[in-house]
Design an enzyme around this catalytic site. Structure first.
Site, PDB file in Angstrom:
ATOM      1  N   CYS A  78       0.835  -1.200   0.000  1.00 39.64           N
ATOM      2  CA  CYS A  78       0.000   0.000   0.000  1.00 39.64           C
ATOM      3  C   CYS A  78       0.877   1.261   0.000  1.00 39.64           C
ATOM      4  CB  CYS A  78      -0.991  -0.038   1.163  1.00 39.64           C
ATOM      5  SG  CYS A  78      -2.326   1.161   1.021  1.00 39.64           S
ATOM      6  N   HIS A 165      -3.634  -5.226   0.383  1.00 38.58           N
ATOM      7  CA  HIS A 165      -3.124  -5.779   1.640  1.00 38.58           C
ATOM      8  C   HIS A 165      -3.217  -7.304   1.642  1.00 38.58           C
ATOM      9  CE1 HIS A 165      -2.589  -2.003   3.849  1.00 38.58           C
ATOM     10  NE2 HIS A 165      -3.613  -1.575   3.130  1.00 38.58           N
ATOM     11  N   GLU A 167      -2.055  -9.284   3.740  1.00 37.25           N
ATOM     12  CA  GLU A 167      -2.135  -9.780   5.119  1.00 37.25           C
ATOM     13  C   GLU A 167      -3.552  -9.807   5.680  1.00 37.25           C
ATOM     14  OE1 GLU A 167      -1.328  -5.352   5.308  1.00 37.25           O
ATOM     15  OE2 GLU A 167      -0.642  -7.019   4.078  1.00 37.25           O
TER      16      GLU A 167
END
Length: 188
Positions: A78, A165, A167
Protein backbone atom coordinates in the site's frame (compact mmCIF):
# COMPACT_ATOMS: atom_id res chain seq x y z
CA UNK A 1 14.73 -12.92 9.14
CA UNK A 2 12.45 -10.47 7.34
CA UNK A 3 12.31 -6.94 8.74
CA UNK A 4 8.98 -5.10 8.61
CA UNK A 5 9.35 -1.32 8.54
CA UNK A 6 6.40 0.06 10.50
CA UNK A 7 4.94 3.07 8.69
CA UNK A 8 2.01 3.36 11.10
CA UNK A 9 -0.43 1.22 9.14
CA UNK A 10 -3.34 -0.51 10.82
CA UNK A 11 -2.37 -3.96 9.51
CA UNK A 12 1.37 -4.09 10.32
CA UNK A 13 0.90 -6.75 13.00
CA UNK A 14 -1.05 -8.89 10.54
CA UNK A 15 1.98 -8.87 8.24
CA UNK A 16 4.11 -10.16 11.13
CA UNK A 17 1.48 -12.73 12.11
CA UNK A 18 1.15 -14.04 8.54
CA UNK A 19 4.92 -14.47 8.23
CA UNK A 20 5.12 -16.22 11.62
CA UNK A 21 2.23 -18.50 10.59
CA UNK A 22 4.31 -19.47 7.56
CA UNK A 23 7.26 -20.27 9.84
CA UNK A 24 9.29 -17.20 8.87
CA UNK A 25 11.23 -15.23 11.48
CA UNK A 26 10.08 -11.62 11.26
CA UNK A 27 10.57 -8.45 13.26
CA UNK A 28 8.61 -5.20 13.24
CA UNK A 29 10.81 -2.14 13.69
CA UNK A 30 10.07 1.61 13.70
CA UNK A 31 10.64 3.21 10.31
CA UNK A 32 13.04 5.61 12.05
CA UNK A 33 15.48 2.80 12.90
CA UNK A 34 18.98 3.87 11.72
CA UNK A 35 20.32 2.08 8.64
CA UNK A 36 23.33 0.75 10.55
CA UNK A 37 21.03 -0.98 13.05
CA UNK A 38 18.98 -2.51 10.25
CA UNK A 39 22.14 -3.75 8.51
CA UNK A 40 23.35 -5.28 11.79
CA UNK A 41 20.15 -7.37 11.90
CA UNK A 42 21.25 -8.97 8.60
CA UNK A 43 17.73 -9.17 7.17
CA UNK A 44 17.12 -11.49 4.24
CA UNK A 45 14.19 -9.33 3.13
CA UNK A 46 12.49 -6.03 3.98
CA UNK A 47 8.79 -5.14 3.91
CA UNK A 48 7.59 -1.52 3.90
CA UNK A 49 4.19 -1.58 5.63
CA UNK A 50 1.20 0.54 4.80
CA UNK A 51 0.57 3.77 6.65
CA UNK A 52 -1.27 7.08 6.59
CA UNK A 53 1.32 9.52 5.20
CA UNK A 54 3.95 9.17 2.46
CA UNK A 55 5.89 12.00 4.12
CA UNK A 56 6.27 9.96 7.32
CA UNK A 57 8.03 6.85 6.05
CA UNK A 58 11.22 7.39 8.04
CA UNK A 59 14.24 5.58 6.62
CA UNK A 60 12.38 3.57 3.96
CA UNK A 61 13.61 5.92 1.21
CA UNK A 62 17.14 5.72 2.61
CA UNK A 63 17.02 1.93 2.31
CA UNK A 64 16.15 2.33 -1.38
CA UNK A 65 18.89 4.96 -1.84
CA UNK A 66 21.44 2.58 -0.30
CA UNK A 67 19.97 -0.59 -1.78
CA UNK A 68 23.38 -1.99 -2.74
CA UNK A 69 24.31 -2.06 0.97
CA UNK A 70 21.32 -4.32 1.71
CA UNK A 71 20.90 -6.22 -1.57
CA UNK A 72 17.81 -8.13 -0.37
CA UNK A 73 14.27 -8.44 -1.74
CA UNK A 74 11.95 -5.58 -0.78
CA UNK A 75 8.14 -5.65 -0.78
CA UNK A 76 6.11 -2.46 -0.43
CA UNK A 77 2.52 -2.78 0.80
CA UNK A 78 0.00 0.00 0.00
CA UNK A 79 1.88 3.14 1.18
CA UNK A 80 5.14 1.16 0.85
CA UNK A 81 4.21 0.43 -2.78
CA UNK A 82 3.53 4.13 -3.39
CA UNK A 83 6.83 5.09 -1.73
CA UNK A 84 8.79 2.73 -4.02
CA UNK A 85 7.02 4.13 -7.08
CA UNK A 86 7.68 7.74 -6.05
CA UNK A 87 11.33 7.01 -5.20
CA UNK A 88 11.98 5.57 -8.66
CA UNK A 89 10.17 8.36 -10.54
CA UNK A 90 6.60 7.07 -10.81
CA UNK A 91 3.55 9.23 -10.22
CA UNK A 92 1.46 8.89 -7.05
CA UNK A 93 -1.82 10.73 -6.52
CA UNK A 94 -5.40 10.54 -5.34
CA UNK A 95 -7.44 7.69 -6.74
CA UNK A 96 -10.74 8.37 -8.48
CA UNK A 97 -12.37 7.26 -5.24
CA UNK A 98 -11.12 6.07 -1.87
CA UNK A 99 -10.94 2.28 -1.73
CA UNK A 100 -11.94 0.51 1.47
CA UNK A 101 -13.29 -2.67 0.01
CA UNK A 102 -12.69 -5.86 -1.88
CA UNK A 103 -11.42 -5.27 -5.41
CA UNK A 104 -10.81 -7.79 -8.17
CA UNK A 105 -7.32 -7.55 -9.62
CA UNK A 106 -6.06 -9.06 -12.84
CA UNK A 107 -2.60 -10.57 -12.67
CA UNK A 108 -0.82 -9.72 -15.93
CA UNK A 109 2.46 -11.43 -15.10
CA UNK A 110 2.59 -14.37 -12.73
CA UNK A 111 6.18 -13.48 -11.83
CA UNK A 112 7.78 -14.24 -8.49
CA UNK A 113 5.27 -12.98 -5.92
CA UNK A 114 2.22 -14.23 -7.85
CA UNK A 115 3.73 -17.60 -8.77
CA UNK A 116 1.11 -20.36 -8.78
CA UNK A 117 -1.87 -18.05 -8.19
CA UNK A 118 -5.05 -17.61 -10.24
CA UNK A 119 -5.12 -14.82 -12.85
CA UNK A 120 -7.88 -12.99 -10.96
CA UNK A 121 -7.92 -12.38 -7.22
CA UNK A 122 -10.21 -10.51 -4.86
CA UNK A 123 -8.04 -8.37 -2.60
CA UNK A 124 -8.59 -5.94 0.27
CA UNK A 125 -7.77 -2.30 -0.41
CA UNK A 126 -7.62 0.53 2.09
CA UNK A 127 -6.24 3.69 0.48
CA UNK A 128 -6.90 7.20 -0.81
CA UNK A 129 -3.76 7.52 -2.96
CA UNK A 130 -2.41 5.14 -5.57
CA UNK A 131 0.35 4.75 -8.12
CA UNK A 132 -0.94 6.59 -11.19
CA UNK A 133 2.05 5.95 -13.44
CA UNK A 134 4.60 3.13 -13.34
CA UNK A 135 8.17 4.27 -12.57
CA UNK A 136 10.81 3.84 -15.31
CA UNK A 137 12.51 0.45 -15.05
CA UNK A 138 9.45 -1.25 -13.52
CA UNK A 139 7.13 -3.87 -14.95
CA UNK A 140 3.36 -3.92 -14.36
CA UNK A 141 2.32 -7.17 -12.65
CA UNK A 142 -1.37 -6.50 -11.87
CA UNK A 143 -4.13 -3.93 -12.37
CA UNK A 144 -7.81 -3.44 -11.58
CA UNK A 145 -10.69 -1.44 -13.01
CA UNK A 146 -10.13 1.23 -10.36
CA UNK A 147 -6.33 1.29 -10.05
CA UNK A 148 -3.88 1.16 -12.99
CA UNK A 149 -0.92 -0.17 -10.95
CA UNK A 150 -2.04 -2.80 -8.44
CA UNK A 151 1.35 -4.52 -8.43
CA UNK A 152 4.77 -3.87 -9.95
CA UNK A 153 8.31 -5.21 -9.99
CA UNK A 154 11.66 -3.60 -10.71
CA UNK A 155 13.03 -5.04 -13.96
CA UNK A 156 16.48 -5.92 -12.59
CA UNK A 157 16.25 -5.81 -8.77
CA UNK A 158 14.03 -7.87 -6.45
CA UNK A 159 11.91 -4.86 -5.49
CA UNK A 160 8.13 -5.32 -5.54
CA UNK A 161 5.07 -3.29 -4.65
CA UNK A 162 1.40 -4.13 -4.20
CA UNK A 163 -1.38 -1.57 -3.65
CA UNK A 164 -3.56 -4.02 -1.71
CA UNK A 165 -3.12 -5.78 1.64
CA UNK A 166 -2.16 -9.48 1.31
CA UNK A 167 -2.14 -9.78 5.12
CA UNK A 168 -5.88 -9.12 5.48
CA UNK A 169 -8.05 -12.25 5.65
CA UNK A 170 -10.37 -10.97 2.90
CA UNK A 171 -7.52 -11.08 0.35
CA UNK A 172 -7.57 -14.32 -1.61
CA UNK A 173 -4.21 -16.14 -1.53
CA UNK A 174 -2.67 -13.39 0.61
CA UNK A 175 -0.56 -15.85 2.62
CA UNK A 176 0.65 -17.35 -0.68
CA UNK A 177 1.93 -13.94 -1.78
CA UNK A 178 3.92 -13.67 1.48
CA UNK A 179 5.09 -17.28 1.07
CA UNK A 180 6.39 -16.49 -2.42
CA UNK A 181 8.16 -13.38 -1.11
CA UNK A 182 9.70 -15.33 1.79
CA UNK A 183 10.96 -17.93 -0.71
CA UNK A 184 12.60 -15.14 -2.74
CA UNK A 185 14.31 -14.08 0.49
CA UNK A 186 15.55 -17.63 1.11
CA UNK A 187 13.46 -17.90 4.27
CA UNK A 188 11.39 -20.93 3.16
Amino acid sequence: MIVIMDNGGQYVHRIWRTLRYLGVEAKIIPNTTPLEEIKAMKPKGIIFSGGPDINKTGNCSAILEHYDEFNVPILGICLGHQLIAKHFGGKVGRGEKAEYSLVEIEILDENDIFRGLPRKLRVWESHMDEVKELPPGFKLLARSETCPVEAMKHESLPIYGVQFHPEVAHTEHGADIYRNFAELCGEL
